[in-house]
Design a protein around this motif. Structure first.
Motif, mmCIF file in Angstrom:
data_model
loop_
_atom_site.group_PDB
_atom_site.id
_atom_site.type_symbol
_atom_site.label_atom_id
_atom_site.label_comp_id
_atom_site.label_asym_id
_atom_site.label_seq_id
_atom_site.Cartn_x
_atom_site.Cartn_y
_atom_site.Cartn_z
ATOM 1 N N GLY A 2 0.792 -1.219 0.000
ATOM 2 C CA GLY A 2 0.000 0.000 0.000
ATOM 3 C C GLY A 2 0.825 1.270 0.000
ATOM 4 N N ASP A 3 2.164 1.142 0.015
ATOM 5 C CA ASP A 3 3.054 2.306 0.036
ATOM 6 C C ASP A 3 3.867 2.311 -1.253
ATOM 7 O OD1 ASP A 3 4.357 4.563 0.960
ATOM 8 O OD2 ASP A 3 4.899 3.680 2.890
ATOM 9 N N ILE A 4 4.669 3.349 -1.462
ATOM 10 C CA ILE A 4 5.508 3.432 -2.652
ATOM 11 C C ILE A 4 6.944 3.723 -2.243
ATOM 12 C CG2 ILE A 4 3.638 4.112 -4.199
ATOM 13 C CD1 ILE A 4 4.624 7.005 -3.958
ATOM 14 N N TYR A 5 7.876 3.257 -3.080
ATOM 15 C CA TYR A 5 9.293 3.355 -2.760
ATOM 16 C C TYR A 5 10.090 3.686 -4.013
ATOM 17 C CZ TYR A 5 7.488 0.603 1.150
ATOM 18 O OH TYR A 5 6.751 0.152 2.201
ATOM 19 N N GLY A 6 11.310 4.174 -3.790
ATOM 20 C CA GLY A 6 12.224 4.401 -4.892
ATOM 21 C C GLY A 6 12.802 5.801 -4.902
ATOM 22 N N PRO A 7 13.815 6.034 -5.752
ATOM 23 C CA PRO A 7 14.464 7.349 -5.833
ATOM 24 C C PRO A 7 13.503 8.478 -6.178
ATOM 25 C CG PRO A 7 15.749 5.679 -6.993
ATOM 26 C CD PRO A 7 14.454 5.038 -6.633
ATOM 27 N N THR A 8 12.475 8.186 -6.964
ATOM 28 C CA THR A 8 11.507 9.231 -7.324
ATOM 29 C C THR A 8 10.818 9.779 -6.079
ATOM 30 O OG1 THR A 8 11.116 8.224 -9.489
ATOM 31 C CG2 THR A 8 9.410 9.702 -8.649
#
Length: 392
Positions: free
Chosen positions: A322-328
């Motif tokens: 349900g979450d988001i990850y990454g350099p962006t």
């Protein structure tokens, strides 16, 4: 029975048996106590409050608690260990061997989850993950709903918070069926929308994100292309020190509600709220830009809330739990700290993606050294042609 299970069972008993059922003794059978001494209901008779609690529990659980954990596991054809994995994923406490804590509906629910694994539709790992999503989301939802109902009762009826919480038990039976119907309706609508975003249109989003990229960017291996935005209230910390709890809660709720409305109208998704900050995503850079500008404008014009700093980055992300990850995501967070109150900042690649759209004006800012990214070139996003998002 382990010490852990025994303690958990005791805690459960304390939670649901906070109003003890009095027993009948010889003195009671001899006759009622004098009126000046007898202050509660006759011994052996449950109070109206206790009856209401038991009736609500029976409605919510589908009947009276009659089963122990081994009986439920055996009925579902699974070991205690496997059953406990499912219950823990749902967020349930440990139950002892002697705790009569389950109903037939618990057994049916356990069987439903296990049948998906037995049919080969889900692996055990996937079943646990999906079950955990249900447990965590419904737990947060229930807390939210109870607090909203209590707050409304306090405000509308002028009663103390503690009184409202007790009276809620009597009001919930009339609400449960409708709330459950809306929950199922919303789940199906949201699942359909999620399938469209995360499956049907995923490849098109990646193709759209190729422009201006060389293929060696840090986020290149990630599977989804999204506009990632942050909105952060200005001076929240100093405000929270000057406000009482009730006023601060109202401020935060107003902030969350307004953000949720704008993001929804713009076709985005509110990923999470952390105090004075919201994280949101949209499927295209233009949609992300419209949402970001609308957020900045809304809080600039709000008579109660302070302004907010907003950032938005178009790039690739990983979506999990349900979450988001990454350099962006990390870059968008860094840009938020650089933005001036009431403004929106984007990075150079996002600015290039919006450059041919006359709905937006892009104003380059001075270069900044940002931890983890080195030198970046922020660009201020402003309104060009058109009215932007139209809110009711």
């Amino acid at each position: 029975m382990s010490v852990e299970d025994q303690q958990s069972g005791e805690d459960l008993d304390q939670e649901f048996d906070a109003v003890p059922e009095p027993s009948v003794d010889e003195d009671t059978e001899a006759g009622p106590a004098p009126a000046s001494v007898q202050t509660g209901p006759p011994t052996g008779v449950m109070s109206a409050e206790r009856l209401a609690i038991k009736a609500l529990e029976a409605k919510l659980l589908g009947g009276e608690r009659k089963l122990r954990r081994r009986e439920v596991a055996a009925g579902a054809g699974v070991s205690i260990l496997s059953a406990r994995k499912i219950w823990r994923a749902l967020g349930f406490p440990n139950f002892g061997d002697e705790d009569v804590a389950f109903t037939e509906r618990d057994q049916a629910a356990l069987s439903s989850i296990l049948d998906l694994v037995r049919a080969g539709l889900l692996t055990e790992e996937a079943a646990i993950s999906v079950t955990r999503s249900i447990g965590q989301m419904t737990d947060r939802m229930v807390v939210w709903q109870i607090e909203a109902l209590v707050e409304d009762m306090v405000s509308e009826q002028g009663i103390p918070d503690a009184v409202a919480r007790k009276q809620l038990v009597g009001q919930l039976p009339a609400l449960v069926d409708s709330l459950e119907e809306i929950l199922v309706y919303s789940y199906r609508r949201q699942l359909n929308a999620g399938v469209q975003r995360l499956a049907v249109r995923a490849e098109a989003g990646l193709q759209a994100s190729e422009e201006g990229r060389e293929g060696d960017e840090d986020d290149s291996p990630l599977p989804l292309a999204r506009a990632v935005g942050f909105a952060d209230l200005v001076s929240y910390t100093s405000l929270s020190r000057r406000m009482n709890e009730k006023t601060l809660a109202q401020l935060v709720q107003r902030f969350e509600n307004k953000c949720a409305e704008i993001i929804s109208v713009g076709g985005g998704r509110l990923v999470k709220t952390v105090g004075d900050e919201v994280l949101y995503i949209a499927e295209t850079p233009a949609a992300g830009a419209e949402i970001s500008l609308a957020l900045a404008q809304a809080f600039t014009e709000d008579e109660i809330l302070p302004q907010c700093r907003v950032s938005m980055v178009w790039g690739r992300i990983l979506s999990r739990l349900g979450d988001i990850y990454g350099p962006t995501v990390n870059l968008a967070a860094r840009l938020t700290t650089l933005a001036q109150p009431g403004t929106v900042l984007v990075d150079a690649m996002t600015a290039a993606a919006l450059g041919q759209d006359d709905r937006f004006v892009l104003v380059p800012q001075k270069s900044e050294n940002v931890r983890g990214f080195g030198e970046i070139h922020p660009v201020m996003l402003a309104r060009g042609r058109g009215k932007g998002l139209v809110l009711d």
